[in-house]
Enzyme design. Structure first.
Site, short mmCIF file in Angstrom:
data_model
loop_
_atom_site.label_atom_id
_atom_site.label_comp_id
_atom_site.label_asym_id
_atom_site.label_seq_id
_atom_site.Cartn_x
_atom_site.Cartn_y
_atom_site.Cartn_z
N GLY A 11 -0.54 0.09 -9.88
CA GLY A 11 -1.86 0.73 -9.81
C GLY A 11 -1.74 2.06 -9.08
O GLY A 11 -1.06 2.16 -8.07
N ALA A 22 6.07 16.17 -2.07
CA ALA A 22 6.95 16.22 -0.89
C ALA A 22 8.40 15.93 -1.29
O ALA A 22 9.32 16.56 -0.78
CB ALA A 22 6.47 15.23 0.16
N VAL A 23 8.57 14.99 -2.22
CA VAL A 23 9.94 14.67 -2.68
C VAL A 23 10.55 15.91 -3.32
O VAL A 23 11.68 16.32 -3.01
CB VAL A 23 9.91 13.49 -3.70
N ARG A 72 1.99 -0.67 -15.67
CA ARG A 72 2.51 -1.99 -15.26
C ARG A 72 3.45 -2.38 -16.40
O ARG A 72 3.09 -2.28 -17.57
CB ARG A 72 1.38 -2.99 -15.09
N GLY A 102 3.78 -0.41 -5.09
CA GLY A 102 3.58 -1.57 -4.21
C GLY A 102 4.81 -2.47 -4.19
O GLY A 102 5.89 -2.08 -4.67
N ASP A 103 4.63 -3.66 -3.64
CA ASP A 103 5.80 -4.55 -3.50
C ASP A 103 6.38 -4.96 -4.86
O ASP A 103 7.59 -5.18 -4.99
CB ASP A 103 5.50 -5.76 -2.61
N THR A 125 -0.31 2.14 -2.50
CA THR A 125 -1.30 1.23 -3.07
C THR A 125 -2.54 1.24 -2.18
O THR A 125 -2.41 1.29 -0.95
CB THR A 125 -0.78 -0.22 -3.21
N ASP A 127 -4.29 -1.21 -1.63
CA ASP A 127 -4.46 -2.55 -1.06
C ASP A 127 -3.93 -2.67 0.37
O ASP A 127 -4.26 -3.62 1.07
CB ASP A 127 -3.76 -3.60 -1.94
N ASP A 129 -1.10 -3.64 1.30
CA ASP A 129 -0.56 -5.01 1.38
C ASP A 129 0.97 -5.06 1.30
O ASP A 129 1.53 -6.08 0.90
CB ASP A 129 -1.16 -5.86 0.25
N ARG A 171 -6.62 -7.02 -4.23
CA ARG A 171 -5.79 -8.11 -4.78
C ARG A 171 -5.83 -9.30 -3.84
O ARG A 171 -6.91 -9.79 -3.56
CB ARG A 171 -4.37 -7.61 -5.02
N ARG A 211 -34.47 -11.91 13.90
CA ARG A 211 -34.57 -10.74 14.79
C ARG A 211 -35.33 -9.60 14.11
O ARG A 211 -35.49 -8.52 14.66
CB ARG A 211 -33.16 -10.21 15.11
N HIS A 249 -12.97 0.28 -10.16
CA HIS A 249 -11.87 1.25 -10.13
C HIS A 249 -12.21 2.58 -9.46
O HIS A 249 -11.30 3.39 -9.23
CB HIS A 249 -11.34 1.48 -11.55
#
Ligand code: F6P
Length: 319
Positions: A11, A22-23, A72, A102-103, A125, A127, A129, A171, A211, A249
């Site tokens: 994603g 930067a790379v 993906r 991501g991982d 990502t 996430d 995560d 996720r 309240r 999204h």
């Protein structure tokens, strides 16, 4: 090292362009050529390469999404597909690869490392995560997008005295929901890392109502359950209409925040340094404000941990 490649995978996340920039610029500074791989691992397998020079990454630092495109590509689990990608890299004279994702993207990267090809990973990502790093590129931007959206939802919730469930992405991780809950002053946040108790939520809402509070915002991370589902459960208990907003999204889009741009710039430059030092199978991250690197498999062999002190704080502040 004369030539390296860079790809974005999974994603997209705001700040990926800043990392690619930067790379390219760090590599150019050291006289290294950079090839951009389009469409992540799919493009790597199909040989969709394009030369990236200093000019090709101009005016990109502020742009959301990824100009290299992303995909993906579950087919990359197959050995023959990995071999094809490796052949393409070698045929193009590429000596190292930077993978931004991501991982799941790191798993793909490690298959190339296992075949003897140097790859370095950058966590990208929304996430947040990826185990091993405190922050991923895109998280801060997505968080600000979510908070801005919730602030707007709160305006109408207040005017009409409504209860809202806001479903956010992430996720299986609750970081986006948790940080947004704290930043937007939500009444309740449901995250996958902590079991929820419907009666407790209802009790908190009723306490607020007693309240004089006539509206409420409940944030649910998508990893817990869909927003509509929790709204139904709450309606059944309270007998009150609960509106639902699924942010979707829009959370992945937008111009990266300054924080994401800085992180992406640091990560991109550091990844090039690691390749130049002959390192392979390393992931870049940040811990205690320091840019660090660690063994890439740590990112998918461990589970991501949310900062539960924030959860406790959120509960204390939203009594
Ligand atoms: O990983 C980023 C993310 O936006 C998750 O928060 C979400 O679950 C997923 O991707 C959605 O993926 P897709 O756009 O492929 O449906």
């Amino acid at each position: 090292m004369k030539k390296i490649a860079v790809l974005t995978s999974g994603g997209d996340a705001p700040g990926m362009n800043a990392a690619v920039r930067a790379v390219v610029r760090k590599a150019a500074y050291h006289g290294i050529e950079v090839v951009g791989v389009k469409y992540g691992y799919e493009g790597l397998t199909n040989g969709q390469f394009e030369e990236l020079d200093l000019g090709s990454v101009g005016s990109l630092i502020q742009r959301g999404g990824t100009f290299l495109n992303s995909a993906r590509f579950p087919e990359f689990k197959e050995d023959a597909v990995q071999q094809k990608a490796l052949d393409n890299l070698q045929a193009a004279g590429i000596e190292g690869l930077v993978v931004i994702g991501g991982d799941g993207s790191y798993r793909g990267a490690m298959t190339l490392v296992a075949k003897g090809f140097p790859v370095v990973g950058i966590p990208g990502t929304i996430d947040n995560d990826v185990p091993g790093t405190e922050y991923t590129i895109g998280f801060d931007t997505a968080l600000n997008t979510v908070v801005e959206a919730i602030d707007k939802i709160r305006d109408t919730a207040t005017s009409h005295e409504n209860s809202f469930v806001v479903e956010v992405m992430g996720r299986d991780a609750g970081d986006l929901a948790l940080w947004a809950g704290l930043a937007a002053g939500a009444e309740t946040v449901l995250i996958p890392e902590e079991a929820y108790d419907l009666d407790d939520i209802v009790e908190r809402l009723e306490r607020g109502a007693a309240r004089g509070k006539k509206h409420s915002i409940i944030i649910v991370a998508e990893g817990v359950m869909p927003g509509h589902k929790i709204a139904e459960l709450l309606e059944a208990k309270t007998g009150k209409k609960t509106r639902v907003s699924v942010l979707g999204h829009m959370q992945r889009g937008g111009s990266p925040t300054a924080r994401d741009r800085v992180l992406a710039s640091q990560f991109g430059a550091y990844a090039v340094e690691l390749l130049m030092e002959g390192k392979a199978g390393r992931a870049v991250g940040v811990r205690n404000h320091q840019v660090i690197d660690y063994d890439m498999p740590e990112a998918f062999q461990k589970n991501h941990e949310a900062d539960m002190s924030l959860y406790t704080l959120m509960k204390e502040l939203s009594i």
